[in-house]
Motif scaffolding. Structure first.
Motif, PDB file in Angstrom:
ATOM      1  N   VAL A 171       8.094  -6.623  -7.543  1.00 38.92           N
ATOM      2  CA  VAL A 171       7.317  -5.594  -6.857  1.00 38.92           C
ATOM      3  C   VAL A 171       7.014  -4.412  -7.774  1.00 38.92           C
ATOM      4  N   TRP A 176       4.616  -6.748 -13.979  1.00 40.66           N
ATOM      5  CA  TRP A 176       3.257  -7.289 -13.968  1.00 40.66           C
ATOM      6  C   TRP A 176       2.511  -6.940 -15.249  1.00 40.66           C
ATOM      7  N   LEU A 209       2.943  -3.282  -4.065  1.00 38.27           N
ATOM      8  CA  LEU A 209       3.813  -2.887  -5.165  1.00 38.27           C
ATOM      9  C   LEU A 209       4.648  -1.668  -4.769  1.00 38.27           C
ATOM     10  N   ARG A 229       0.100  -6.551  -5.352  1.00 38.25           N
ATOM     11  CA  ARG A 229       0.545  -7.110  -6.625  1.00 38.25           C
ATOM     12  C   ARG A 229      -0.581  -7.777  -7.414  1.00 38.25           C
TER      13      ARG A 229
END
Length: 368
Positions: A171, A176, A209, A229
């Motif tokens: 998250v 990412w 997120l 996300r």
């Protein structure tokens, strides 16, 4: 599994008409399919009406299936049931049904069929013999094995290589960001060999997120800006090298499940995820789709239960018509729950046939 009556053209067009009315009321353009497509007005060819033609909404050459839906028959040992088993027999049956494209979910079958495992080159011959094209795969995407996976994909003639897992199971934006760097690099590798790298979503990919607000004991943010996300990943990856396969069913589950987040000031906010808008704003980043259907069932945590395509509540007519780019988009039927086990060993192939029929009956009207 709860079954609903097979979708009919009247039911399909009725849904499309209702959607058209809603969009029209909002002041947005819409090509309505809820009324008869007339080639002209007033019975003559000199009026103001538009001459129309009807086309398949999903072109025949772009109708595919991911083999996960029929995994029970791909992996089955030889038997005398008359139901196809293994790659050679199952792919031949799928071609008979009408499918033109195959998305892989592994490259193994029961070793008793050949006395050993089948090779990618042998699978390619089965594809070619049946006029089938490999349009993608769900495999592991990591730096250590990527070249090997590209070799297999190239042997099978794929234009897309991908995974059914999220690039980051996190998250937090930092994870990412790391995933984006890797996927940009691997995407460039794939492009050099004539392929597109893609990832497939489940509902969590479109959850929020944690990227703002107070930090926890580990220095991680505890609240959200409202960014999802995979939408963050869209912006962090190079559109030339990183692509996406929307699973339409799981996108609708995300709309049902992931509506609220806590903003940086601690206030509860609501934001509805819209699968159509998500694709339409970047339609050329979605070469593939999982055309997976479901019935609404709010007694279940996901809010939906899977059904064969055309038997559920998801409006594929509206979806594919609105996102456009018919020739670019490829629809792979999937139903995780298709295998019927020992009680109904032919169920997954039966569902494959029903789903293909319903996919092929989706139509669109265009001006001549």
């Amino acid at each position: 599994m709860r079954q609903e009556p097979s979708i009919t053209r009247r039911r399909l067009l009725g849904r499309s008409a209702a959607a058209a009315a809603a969009i029209s009321a909002a002041g947005l353009p819409v090509f309505a399919t809820g009324t008869p497509a007339l080639a002209h007005n007033g019975g003559d060819n000199h009026g103001d009406g538009k001459r129309l033609k009807v086309e398949p909404l999903v072109p025949a050459k772009n109708r595919g299936i991911i083999l996960f839906s029929v995994r029970d028959r791909i992996s089955a040992a030889p038997d005398d049931s008359g139901i196809p088993y293994g790659f050679e027999r199952v792919l031949a049956r799928l071609a008979e049904i009408g499918y033109k494209e195959i998305e892989f979910a592994g490259y193994n079958q029961h070793t008793s069929i050949l006395g050993r495992q089948i090779t990618p080159a042998e699978i390619r011959k089965v594809l070619d013999d049946n006029g089938l094209v490999a349009n993608g795969t769900h495999t592991q995407i990591n730096a250590a094995t990527f070249d090997q996976q590209l070799d297999i994909a190239e042997t099978l003639g794929m234009k897309n290589i991908g995974t059914g897992s999220d690039p980051a199971n996190s998250v937090y934006t930092s994870d990412w960001d790391t995933a984006a760097d890797l996927w940009n690099e691997l995407g460039r590798k794939a492009a050099k060999r004539g392929m597109r790298l893609y990832t497939h979503n489940h509902d969590a990919a479109y959850s929020f997120l944690l990227d703002s607000g107070p930090l926890d004991a580990n220095g991680k943010p505890t609240r959200s800006s409202g960014k999802r996300r995979l939408e963050y990943f869209f912006d962090k990856t190079d559109p030339r090298y990183v692509f996406f396969e929307m699973d339409i069913y799981w996108a609708h589950v995300a709309r049902y499940k992931h509506q609220q987040y806590t903003d940086k000031w601690g206030r509860e906010q609501t934001d509805l995820f819209d699968p159509i808008i998500t694709v339409a704003e970047r339609t050329k980043r979605f070469p593939l789709f999982h055309a997976k259907d479901g019935n609404k069932n709010t007694t279940l945590p996901n809010g939906y239960e899977m059904t064969p395509l055309g038997e559920g509540d998801i409006n594929f007519q509206q979806f594919f018509q609105t996102i456009g780019e018919q020739d670019f988009h490829h629809a792979n039927w999937e139903q995780d729950t298709a295998p019927g086990g020992t009680a109904a060993p032919g169920q997954s192939l039966d569902f494959a046939g029903l789903s293909y029929t319903n996919m092929s009956e989706l139509t669109i009207y265009k001006q001549r």
